[in-house]
Design an enzyme around this catalytic site. Sequence first.
Site, mmCIF file in Angstrom:
data_model
loop_
_atom_site.group_PDB
_atom_site.id
_atom_site.type_symbol
_atom_site.label_atom_id
_atom_site.label_comp_id
_atom_site.label_asym_id
_atom_site.label_seq_id
_atom_site.Cartn_x
_atom_site.Cartn_y
_atom_site.Cartn_z
ATOM 1 N N GLY A 106 0.749 -1.310 -0.145
ATOM 2 C CA GLY A 106 0.001 -0.004 -0.162
ATOM 3 C C GLY A 106 0.859 1.091 0.149
ATOM 4 O O GLY A 106 1.790 1.411 0.429
ATOM 5 N N LYS A 386 -4.671 3.786 10.050
ATOM 6 C CA LYS A 386 -5.073 4.171 8.745
ATOM 7 C C LYS A 386 -5.133 5.682 8.483
ATOM 8 O O LYS A 386 -5.451 5.858 7.707
ATOM 9 C CB LYS A 386 -6.501 3.428 8.913
ATOM 10 C CG LYS A 386 -6.373 1.870 8.932
ATOM 11 C CD LYS A 386 -5.760 1.174 7.811
ATOM 12 C CE LYS A 386 -5.862 -0.329 8.008
ATOM 13 N NZ LYS A 386 -5.035 -1.117 6.997
#
Length: 498
Positions: A106, A386
């Site tokens: 990611g 996150k």
Amino acid sequence: RWKFVEDLNLVPCPLLIEGQEILIICFHSESDPWHFLFQISKKDFEGFKNLFHRFLQVKGPSVKWDKIHKPPEDLIHPYDKIKAQGLPDSVAASLNKLVVVKLNGGLGTSMGCKGPKSVISVRNENTFLDLTVHQIEHLNKTFNVDVPLVLMNSFNTDEDTKKILQKYTHHRVHIHTFNQSRYPRINKESLLPVAKDLGMHGDHADAWYPPGHGDIYASFYNSGLLDQLIAAGKEYIFVSNIDNLGATVDLFILNHLMTQPKDKRCEFIMEVTDKTRADVKGGTLIQYDDKLRLLEIAQVPKAHVDEFKSVTKFKIFNTNNLWISLAAIKRLHEKNTMDMEIIVNPKTLDGGLNVIQLETAVGAAIKAFDNALGVNVPRSRFLPVKTSSDLLLVMSNLYSLDAGSLTMSKKREFPSTPHVKLGSSFTKVHDFLTRFESIPDMLELDHLTVSGDVTFGKNVSLKGTVIIIANHGDRIDIPAGAVLENKIVSGNLRILDH
């Protein structure tokens, strides 16, 4: 129909779409700019073809709701009971059979950062990757073992990650990498690939995607690293997301895994934890056709979504901390019996084109493994970062850092973390950092909401429930040394240099 063509005499146009037939053309000459296609894309293409074929075949929901049952108690082991069994005199033999795998595909774009997410600084200038290396190096030194670190990169993160890995050359940890597959995004209307060639830059940057972490099994196998590790005597991998700072090697779970009866040798452990209202969308473990199975919200019929989100019926969710047998991965991949549910992820590209990308989740393969178990672990093993709200928590004095591992401060009276919600002014890491002269004392905080143009001076202390709202056009500067306990702050509060 899809074809993979190897032909030296074809005009170099790597991706051709002819009516209903899609040709992938590759070249053998190493001087040809498309030679890399032959090296990396044949296996990628086969994987995508199989996934796309399954996508076309699937009709209706992948589960029948009336066949879903709560997992039997003997298949979800409480962590406390596992810990109570203690450890043998030496854990070195078990550790030497372990490999740590971090999902590192990611980017940091959602937090306003360029490059791999794993290089964002999260604590004392240490990045996610730094903390991971420190954890494993500490294990290797403490027990005199060789636990290697494997990073599953994507084409988005591979080049930058490999440059950064050079700084760990003298650390006591062997680091390996392999790449996720690269699949083409599909036009939602025509179901044809968006890509017109194999280029990755400019107009073609959005044409490709890494197909979810369920791709780990195929790409790990295809890389040759799986066989290499098995040959070196490794038996299990511990897989987790690199941004989950709670996902450290747990010696009690490892020992539990290694001491199962030989005729019931566990091939897969999924760590689950108790669901809260913040986790209602998380995948859960169910019993389905006499097998443990991961149920994701995307698989749930619309009529049952509220039931799925219930914390009374589905009490646990998947942390994506997984312990998996290497030999079993090899066996199942070679037999092509993983059968992971397809996740159809709709996206809209910058030009407005609607596309879909087909993905799979690593935990969905649990049903294919023998004697799979769930382990209900403490919430402390699920500490994902996150958002900037998560970042504030892990940077604060709520946690102490020791050998790369974060643990809740003993000065915190409650085991739960505060609920923190920072507004859009804090989304990007750079903006977040400029708004805090120092991270506030949060040991006694229960809830924090911040919205609008707000800054914090040094040595601020937040306690109980604190809500700070600066309306549009207003600004609030929380002064240095301020103590806010059960307070709502709104309006306009400016502190200017005299």
